[in-house]
Design a protein around this motif. Structure first.
Motif, PDB file in Angstrom:
ATOM      1  N   ALA A 146       0.970  -1.017  -0.282  1.00  0.00           N
ATOM      2  CA  ALA A 146       0.160   0.444  -0.343  1.00  0.00           C
ATOM      3  C   ALA A 146       1.098   1.178  -0.282  1.00  0.00           C
ATOM      4  O   ALA A 146       0.584   2.294  -0.663  1.00  0.00           O
ATOM      5  N   LEU A 147       1.950   1.132   1.217  1.00  0.00           N
ATOM      6  CA  LEU A 147       3.171   2.074   0.907  1.00  0.00           C
ATOM      7  C   LEU A 147       3.947   2.840  -0.538  1.00  0.00           C
ATOM      8  O   LEU A 147       3.904   3.603  -1.134  1.00  0.00           O
ATOM      9  N   ASP A 148       3.946   1.331  -1.280  1.00  0.00           N
ATOM     10  CA  ASP A 148       5.081   1.527  -2.361  1.00  0.00           C
ATOM     11  C   ASP A 148       3.697   2.255  -3.440  1.00  0.00           C
ATOM     12  O   ASP A 148       4.154   3.136  -4.179  1.00  0.00           O
ATOM     13  N   LYS A 149       2.423   1.642  -3.405  1.00  0.00           N
ATOM     14  CA  LYS A 149       1.394   2.355  -4.488  1.00  0.00           C
ATOM     15  C   LYS A 149       0.911   3.596  -4.078  1.00  0.00           C
ATOM     16  O   LYS A 149       1.190   4.346  -5.113  1.00  0.00           O
ATOM     17  N   ILE A 150       1.047   3.945  -3.041  1.00  0.00           N
ATOM     18  CA  ILE A 150       0.750   5.586  -2.637  1.00  0.00           C
ATOM     19  C   ILE A 150       2.271   6.073  -3.088  1.00  0.00           C
ATOM     20  O   ILE A 150       1.460   7.144  -3.399  1.00  0.00           O
ATOM     21  N   SER A 151       2.944   5.961  -1.900  1.00  0.00           N
ATOM     22  CA  SER A 151       4.229   6.712  -2.946  1.00  0.00           C
ATOM     23  C   SER A 151       4.946   6.890  -4.361  1.00  0.00           C
ATOM     24  O   SER A 151       4.999   7.788  -4.334  1.00  0.00           O
TER      25      SER A 151
ATOM     26  N   TYR B  99       4.839  10.698  -6.328  1.00  0.00           N
ATOM     27  CA  TYR B  99       5.567  10.566  -7.013  1.00  0.00           C
ATOM     28  C   TYR B  99       5.645  11.210  -8.861  1.00  0.00           C
ATOM     29  O   TYR B  99       5.041  12.230  -9.307  1.00  0.00           O
ATOM     30  N   LYS B 100       4.027  10.329  -9.159  1.00  0.00           N
ATOM     31  CA  LYS B 100       4.276  10.579 -10.522  1.00  0.00           C
ATOM     32  C   LYS B 100       2.917  11.724 -10.314  1.00  0.00           C
ATOM     33  O   LYS B 100       3.467  12.296 -11.420  1.00  0.00           O
ATOM     34  N   GLU B 101       1.977  11.701  -9.801  1.00  0.00           N
ATOM     35  CA  GLU B 101       1.302  13.634  -9.467  1.00  0.00           C
ATOM     36  C   GLU B 101       2.357  14.533  -9.165  1.00  0.00           C
ATOM     37  O   GLU B 101       2.382  15.537  -9.892  1.00  0.00           O
TER      38      GLU B 101
ATOM     39  N   VAL C   2      13.815   1.617  -1.977  1.00  0.00           N
ATOM     40  CA  VAL C   2      14.368   1.150  -0.814  1.00  0.00           C
ATOM     41  C   VAL C   2      12.680   0.573  -0.613  1.00  0.00           C
ATOM     42  O   VAL C   2      12.568  -0.720  -0.143  1.00  0.00           O
ATOM     43  N   ILE C   3      11.046   1.190  -0.784  1.00  0.00           N
ATOM     44  CA  ILE C   3      10.450   0.537  -0.423  1.00  0.00           C
ATOM     45  C   ILE C   3       9.846  -0.469  -1.197  1.00  0.00           C
ATOM     46  O   ILE C   3       9.136  -1.800  -0.887  1.00  0.00           O
ATOM     47  N   HIS C   4      10.286  -0.477  -2.750  1.00  0.00           N
ATOM     48  CA  HIS C   4       9.823  -1.152  -3.921  1.00  0.00           C
ATOM     49  C   HIS C   4      10.680  -2.848  -3.537  1.00  0.00           C
ATOM     50  O   HIS C   4      10.972  -4.188  -3.334  1.00  0.00           O
ATOM     51  N   GLU C   5      12.238  -2.250  -2.567  1.00  0.00           N
ATOM     52  CA  GLU C   5      12.957  -3.596  -2.610  1.00  0.00           C
ATOM     53  C   GLU C   5      12.534  -4.464  -1.379  1.00  0.00           C
ATOM     54  O   GLU C   5      12.922  -6.207  -1.591  1.00  0.00           O
TER      55      GLU C   5
END
Length: 420
Positions: free
Chosen positions: A229-234, A238-240, A302-305
């Motif tokens: 969830a954190l990765d998706k929101i981050s 970032y994209k926005e 880091v989050i993705h790892e």
């Protein structure tokens, strides 16, 4: 040139080579586990008492210099792996070899076979869309290089994995030597047989999983849910931010600054102010670039790892359960056996030792992984905060400096009149 030449030849090997973090959860069968769980006294000390050892780094690895190779049948990238070490088991203190992605996959597979209940660092995962030229662009290659560098250095920092013989060969052997060594591993049919037996074992399930491993399974499920969830929101944030700051605000500011510079040429009295504004806008644009680069390089990877680590943890817990399932199966078989129980009792004794060894390995590595995870995520969040603070402070200081200089100029212009 590389992309154009490789459009028709991006095949086979590179489909296996390309990725951003591997999700292989293949279980090792019980027979192979019994052999791999046998270890020397020194490795036992490394594995179960590493927290007591001093933190002395004696193995330094760098992954750099990506190089493209285009042949008649495939296009692939190799990376230079440079190693410096003071360990006595190495014949030299420095090595330099070239490795392609499939070599890293082989290493990870061998580590999982040799240490089924240790937490192996994740690799960049498979690139799902096949034949996509963008996978050879500079950004993709650099992202992969960083991930491979992290992968090897996490292994090098591990008190058990860093002493694995396949890891040493990976770091030191020339390409043809590594190819020869790979052929000495289990055959395809053998690996297929192991997988079938592993699936059969997993289907049996575990009836009496210890409470601490029940808790670990629950922890991994929760951790996986939260980190995803954190990765998706981050990534969405970032994209926005990137879409707004770069496509609208940033591009507008890049056009806005030069206008003031051009205008200053025709407004002598306003020239200083106009050039000052142009300079402030330019500095703020550079600050925006640093902000976005900082987020993409320091937080998102880091989050993705750790998303990939959560998948690895699930696989490790399954392998531990597989070993216990084998023990439970033999115990049930013994209870129904009416004659000649001795062979079963001996086998059960060996399986009990294997389960204990697997449990101890996982518990020790779990604590180490958790400490590293907490440290890495805290550092990533701190970096994110500092990056944002630096961005706003730099922009604020830039505009305050302009105001101060303009106030001083105004004061100097007013002084002659005050004297009159």
């Amino acid at each position: 040139m590389e992309a154009a030449a490789g459009v028709s030849s991006l095949v086979l090997d590179e489909d296996e080579d390309l990725e951003l973090f591997s999700k292989d959860t293949t279980l090792t069968d019980a027979d192979s586990l019994s052999s791999t769980m046998v270890m020397s006294p020194s490795s036992m000390i490394n594995q179960y008492k590493f927290e007591e050892e001093p933190d002395v780094k004696d193995l330094f690895i760098t992954v750099d210099d990506p190089e493209s190779h285009i042949t008649a049948i495939e296009t692939f990238i190799t990376y230079r792996v440079a190693t410096k070490t003071s360990r006595g088991e190495f014949d030299s203190s420095e090595y330099e070899v070239r490795r392609r992605y499939q070599d890293f996959i082989w290493l990870k597979s061998r580590l999982e076979e040799a240490h089924p209940t240790l937490i192996i660092p994740p690799l960049p995962e498979k690139f799902i869309m096949k034949g996509v030229i963008e996978r050879f662009n500079d950004e993709f290659i650099e992202t992969r290089r960083k991930a491979l560098h992290t992968f090897l250095n996490r292994i090098a920092d591990h008190p058990t994995l860093s002493f694995n013989e396949d890891f040493k060969i990976f770091l030191t052997a020339q390409a043809w030597e590594l190819t020869s060594h790979k052929k000495q591993g289990p055959s395809l049919l053998s690996r297929m047989g192991q997988t079938v037996r592993a699936v059969a074992s997993s289907v049996r399930g575990v009836k009496n999983r210890p409470e601490e491993f029940v808790a670990k399974n629950e922890y991994v499920e929760t951790f996986s849910e939260k980190i995803n969830a954190l990765d998706k929101i981050s990534r969405r944030i970032y994209k926005e931010e990137k879409d707004f700051l770069f496509k609208e605000y940033f591009e507008g500011m890049k056009e806005y600054g030069p206008i003031h510079t051009l205008w200053s040429a025709s407004e002598e009295d306003l020239a200083s102010s106009l050039k000052g504004i142009a300079g402030c806008i330019d500095k703020c644009c550079k600050a925006i670039e640093q902000l976005m680069a900082g987020l993409s390089e320091n937080l998102l990877p880091v989050i993705h790892e750790y998303i990939l680590y959560s998948e690895m943890l699930m696989s490790v817990l399954k392998r531990r359960d597989q070993i216990q399932a084998d023990l439970d199966f033999k115990v049930e078989a013994l209870s129904s056996k009416k004659t000649d129980k001795k062979p079963f009792q001996e086998e059960i004794g060996m399986l009990e030792d294997k389960v204990e060894c697997a449990n101890n390995a996982l518990k020790s590595d779990w604590d180490r992984w958790k400490q590293n995870m907490q440290s890495d995520l805290k550092s990533a969040f701190t970096n994110m905060a500092e990056i944002n603070i630096n961005y706003y402070e730099e922009c604020l200081a830039t505009w305050e400096s302009l105001l101060s200089s303009q106030a001083n100029n105004l004061h100097l212009e007013e002084d002659p009149e005050d004297k009159l």
